[in-house]
Design an enzyme around this catalytic site. Sequence first.
Site, PDB file in Angstrom:
ATOM      1  CG  ASP A  13     -61.290 -60.386 -79.555  1.00 22.65           C
ATOM      2  OD1 ASP A  13     -62.154 -60.459 -78.509  1.00 22.65           O
ATOM      3  OD2 ASP A  13     -60.588 -60.677 -80.644  1.00 22.65           O
ATOM      4  NE  ARG A  59     -63.093 -50.491 -75.225  1.00 27.57           N
ATOM      5  CZ  ARG A  59     -63.990 -51.189 -75.215  1.00 27.57           C
ATOM      6  NH1 ARG A  59     -65.446 -50.823 -75.009  1.00 27.57           N
ATOM      7  NH2 ARG A  59     -64.099 -52.814 -74.854  1.00 27.57           N
ATOM      8  CG  HIS A  85     -61.012 -56.840 -81.327  1.00 23.98           C
ATOM      9  ND1 HIS A  85     -61.285 -57.894 -80.706  1.00 23.98           N
ATOM     10  CD2 HIS A  85     -60.396 -55.494 -80.734  1.00 23.98           C
ATOM     11  CE1 HIS A  85     -60.702 -57.269 -79.075  1.00 23.98           C
ATOM     12  NE2 HIS A  85     -60.142 -55.805 -79.396  1.00 23.98           N
TER      13      HIS A  85
END
Length: 328
Positions: free
Chosen positions: A159, A92, A187
């Site tokens: 994470d 992204r 996620h």
Amino acid sequence: MESVKRVAVTGAAGNIGYAILPGIASGGIFGSDTPVRLQLLEIPPAMKALEGVCMEMDDCAFPLLTGLEATDDPRAAFEGADLVLLVGSRPRSKGMERNDLIRVNGPIFVEQGRAIQQAAASGVRAVVVGNPCNTNCLIAMRNAGDVPPDRWSAMTQLDHNRATAQLASKAGAAASDVRRPIIWGNHSNTQYPDWSFATVNGRAAPEAIGDRSWYENTFIGTVQERGKAIIEARGASSAMSAAAAAVQHSRYLFQGTPDGDWTSMAVLSDGSYDVPAGLVSSFPVTCPGDGSHVIVKDLGMDAFGKERLARSVQELAREREVVADLLG
Ligand code: NAD
Ligand code: LMR
């Protein structure tokens, strides 16, 4: 010396690819006695860049690297692979959420799930990094025919490490002093980073840190949004930390989680913690070291945690609906 392990890496000329290959070739996954052969996949426009990456890999002269192959054919890349790291996909950019990528990246995992079934070793393990990784893992798994679902996982180790680092920093401790945080769910920014069972130097984290307001109003959001913060600062999504986490995730699968410890991985739910069976969700897991993982059961979640996890699970269910036509 152990027998050679074949590791396929997709998107090998990308940012994570560039950062992950040295870790694999120097024994980070299978250990310092196990030679590895790397089978690297790219799309045709990136083959030239991949050639350069291979030249650099040659120039590292890694003693454990017994073979290096670059291809744009998924089946050739996955041939006989013991481990497939599914990284190749679009990241992204600023202003996007990870699930904005779902229709762009989803089809990649249809084709690659099929190719894994056709070509990989019978005991293959596949680890999905490309986003949105939980749902991409579901897509690949559902297109891989008779490759058992327990061979698949998606990466929430990054994470988990982010949660570890935040707890350590708040407690004035080292990352190695922190054990057993948990990432639950997707996620994405709905994930639930949970300190309830974590310890800092052996003390319960909530007690050692003693600041519930920080937990609810700072810690959870910081971990949920860390990927976005990195994109804003770096102008590109995390790569070094993602590569380190993917090596660690894979090492846990093949060499085991440390005694008495767990990590977080997104795996196919068996209905534990009211996560509907059939969704790929992050859970606390232990790994015995034979490539398998076991969901840690019966942790008593409080109402706050249950509500947070339920929210993330709703998002996973929505993502599954969006890719229903890709599920094989
Ligand atoms: P990148 O754009 O630098 O590299 C991606 C590479 O994949 C490119 O070289 C591209 O040519 C290649 N590629 C695209 N389609 C492909 C296909 N069909 N087959 C093989 N290769 C293909 O991106 P990056 O920074 O390396 O990130 C890769 C993915 O990992 C992104 O989806 C990103 O969001 C994700 N990611 C996940 C985590 C996580 O914690 N799960 C962390 C960081 C990044
Ligand atoms: C991350 O968590 O850093 C990756 O998933 C990349 C992203 O898009 O945030």
